[in-house]
Design an enzyme around this catalytic site. Structure first.
Site, PDB file in Angstrom:
ATOM      1  N   ALA A   1      93.027  69.745  71.708  1.00  0.00           N
ATOM      2  CA  ALA A   1      94.369  69.365  71.066  1.00  0.00           C
ATOM      3  C   ALA A   1      94.175  68.083  70.279  1.00  0.00           C
ATOM      4  O   ALA A   1      93.246  67.132  70.592  1.00  0.00           O
ATOM      5  CB  ALA A   1      95.113  69.168  72.230  1.00  0.00           C
TER       6      ALA A   1
ATOM      7  N   LYS B   1      90.432  70.015  64.317  1.00  0.00           N
ATOM      8  CA  LYS B   1      89.223  70.439  64.516  1.00  0.00           C
ATOM      9  C   LYS B   1      89.046  71.799  64.525  1.00  0.00           C
ATOM     10  O   LYS B   1      88.156  72.622  64.122  1.00  0.00           O
ATOM     11  CB  LYS B   1      88.163  69.593  65.170  1.00  0.00           C
ATOM     12  CG  LYS B   1      88.258  68.153  64.548  1.00  0.00           C
ATOM     13  CD  LYS B   1      87.403  67.421  65.248  1.00  0.00           C
ATOM     14  CE  LYS B   1      87.669  65.722  64.805  1.00  0.00           C
ATOM     15  NZ  LYS B   1      88.798  65.190  65.516  1.00  0.00           N
TER      16      LYS B   1
ATOM     17  N   CYS C   1      86.562  58.917  67.182  1.00  0.00           N
ATOM     18  CA  CYS C   1      87.111  58.112  66.295  1.00  0.00           C
ATOM     19  C   CYS C   1      87.304  56.666  66.664  1.00  0.00           C
ATOM     20  O   CYS C   1      88.011  55.889  66.517  1.00  0.00           O
ATOM     21  CB  CYS C   1      88.787  58.785  66.107  1.00  0.00           C
ATOM     22  SG  CYS C   1      89.542  58.587  67.413  1.00  0.00           S
TER      23      CYS C   1
HETATM   24  N1  SAM Z   1      89.654  67.618  68.501  1.00  0.00           N
HETATM   25  C1  SAM Z   1      90.828  67.485  68.401  1.00  0.00           C
HETATM   26  C2  SAM Z   1      91.553  67.447  66.949  1.00  0.00           C
HETATM   27  O1  SAM Z   1      90.597  67.236  66.246  1.00  0.00           O
HETATM   28  O2  SAM Z   1      92.689  67.642  66.891  1.00  0.00           O
HETATM   29  C3  SAM Z   1      91.214  66.042  68.902  1.00  0.00           C
HETATM   30  C4  SAM Z   1      90.590  65.747  70.379  1.00  0.00           C
HETATM   31  S1  SAM Z   1      91.228  64.209  71.397  1.00  0.00           S
HETATM   32  C5  SAM Z   1      90.282  62.945  70.556  1.00  0.00           C
HETATM   33  C6  SAM Z   1      90.454  64.400  72.828  1.00  0.00           C
HETATM   34  C7  SAM Z   1      91.353  65.715  73.745  1.00  0.00           C
HETATM   35  O3  SAM Z   1      90.194  65.975  74.903  1.00  0.00           O
HETATM   36  C8  SAM Z   1      92.573  65.276  74.352  1.00  0.00           C
HETATM   37  O4  SAM Z   1      93.492  66.103  74.026  1.00  0.00           O
HETATM   38  C9  SAM Z   1      92.145  65.463  75.737  1.00  0.00           C
HETATM   39  O5  SAM Z   1      93.277  65.759  76.531  1.00  0.00           O
HETATM   40  C10 SAM Z   1      91.094  66.397  75.996  1.00  0.00           C
HETATM   41  N2  SAM Z   1      90.052  66.226  76.916  1.00  0.00           N
HETATM   42  C11 SAM Z   1      89.537  65.338  77.480  1.00  0.00           C
HETATM   43  N3  SAM Z   1      88.656  65.301  78.603  1.00  0.00           N
HETATM   44  C12 SAM Z   1      88.593  66.646  78.670  1.00  0.00           C
HETATM   45  C13 SAM Z   1      88.031  67.808  79.388  1.00  0.00           C
HETATM   46  N4  SAM Z   1      87.114  67.362  80.307  1.00  0.00           N
HETATM   47  N5  SAM Z   1      88.211  69.173  79.268  1.00  0.00           N
HETATM   48  C14 SAM Z   1      89.106  69.508  78.256  1.00  0.00           C
HETATM   49  N6  SAM Z   1      89.726  68.683  77.710  1.00  0.00           N
HETATM   50  C15 SAM Z   1      89.624  67.270  77.657  1.00  0.00           C
END
Ligand code: SAM
Length: 332
Positions: A106, A110, A248
């Site tokens: 989320a 990507k 980022c």
């Molecule tokens: N890749 C996304 C985009 O380009 O739109 C942005 C990702 S954001 C930097 C990181 C996301 O990873 C957050 O929404 C967070 O809730 C989720 N997250 C963190 N740890 C996680 C885990 N162990 N399993 C699944 N999701 C996770």
């Protein structure tokens, strides 16, 4: 430069979502609105095509697309240039048997980019553990028309690599086990220190405000430990051949040092993971990793960095792990 000044030097990047439409189609709409091929930083009606990312357009920083049919129909996605790099480096094939895991999805920029590169074919498993962010992800994927994506509201770390997806996605397990080239994208939560003022990036960054220096250092260490855990977990999947890790953040703690620790982890040794060669990681992009942060300084060439204020992007970091034997196995 302060954040606002740096933001003014970053064009409005617009990625044409090729799941919904073509570059030509979008260019046609822009031309009909009076846009002309010229420097998008100096002219409000100027646009250009990006040199590194296919289907990415540059417009004037003040350009907005709220309520614009191009945007509401999902034909364009507002995504910073640097954040287009991870999917490009992962480069999953566009084929029916292509299988990709996006471990941290989320809001889904990507994810939708991967889906487009896969030509909406094969299967893309998009994990997101946060419930609210998961609903944003689902909305964004529906808008972008990414029908090859299965969004999964679960913690990637709880997925048993050996049972593969059995526990969470019953239907696909056996298939996944047999497929030769699964790809993994890891874009986990980070400090967001590379993000320059812009609302759409704030959502992507998943950041909090934190002011004191010790508190910040402590936070970076915790993030780095979590980021390393994510890479090590991804390396445990027996069929994973290629893992892209990105942040980022501009801090070596979350970037080069995490990569270095991952390379030395037992999962990397056991799984024969090494860094992809420079020529496979955006070779024409000049800014590379910080050699002084790595055990073997030459590894820095394999890493990509972006610096806000210097690169007309947000601050960003991309790395790519591959199995040492992946290439020979892939040969017919
Ligand atoms: N890749 C996304 C985009 O380009 O739109 C942005 C990702 S954001 C930097 C990181 C996301 O990873 C957050 O929404 C967070 O809730 C989720 N997250 C963190 N740890 C996680 C885990 N162990 N399993 C699944 N999701 C996770």
């Amino acid at each position: 430069h302060n954040g606002d000044e740096r933001a003014a030097l970053i064009p409005r990047y617009v990625r044409v979502n090729t799941v919904r439409g073509t570059l030509e189609e979008v260019l046609e709409v822009l031309r009909s609105r009076g846009y002309v091929l010229s420097d998008p930083l100096s002219s409000k009606k100027g646009f250009s095509q990006d040199k590194h990312v296919p289907n990415l357009l540059l417009l004037h920083p003040s350009t907005t697309f709220q309520d614009d049919p191009l945007y509401t129909s999902g034909k364009i996605i507002l995504q910073d240039k640097a954040s287009c790099f991870p999917a490009l480096v992962l480069a999953p094939p566009a084929a029916d048997d292509s299988v990709v895991i996006d471990a941290t999805s989320a809001p889904g920029n990507k994810t939708s980019h991967l889906s487009a590169l896969m030509n909406n074919q094969g299967k893309l498993y998009a994990f997101e553990r946060d419930r609210k962010r998961f609903s944003t992800l689902k909305m964004m994927l529906a808008k972008a028309g990414c029908s090859n994506v299965s969004p999964i509201n679960d913690d990637f770390l709880t997925v048993d690599p050996n049972a593969e997806q059995k526990a969470v996605i019953p239907a696909v397990t056996d298939k996944l086990m047999r497929l030769p080239f699964p790809f993994s994208l890891l874009d986990p939560s980070c400090s967001g220190s590379g993000i320059v003022n812009r609302l759409d990036h704030l959502l992507e960054a998943d950041t909090e405000d934190n002011t004191s220096k010790e508190k910040e250092d402590d936070r970076l260490d915790k993030l780095a430990a979590f980021q390393l855990m994510m890479i090590r977990h991804a390396m445990k999947f027996p069929n994973v051949k290629k893992i892209v890790y990105s942040t980022c953040s501009i801090h070596a703690t979350e970037n080069e040092r995490v990569v270095q620790n991952a390379l030395q982890a037992e999962e990397a040794t056991a799984g024969k993971f090494e860094l992809a060669r420079r020529e496979d990681v955006l070779p024409t992009w000049p800014r590379r990793g910080y050699p002084e942060e790595l055990l073997h300084s030459e590894d820095a060439a394999s890493l990509v960095r972006c610096l806000p204020g210097e690169d007309a992007t947000n601050g960003f970091f991309v790395s790519c792990f591959v199995r040492a034997d992946a290439e020979s196995e892939g040969d017919p």
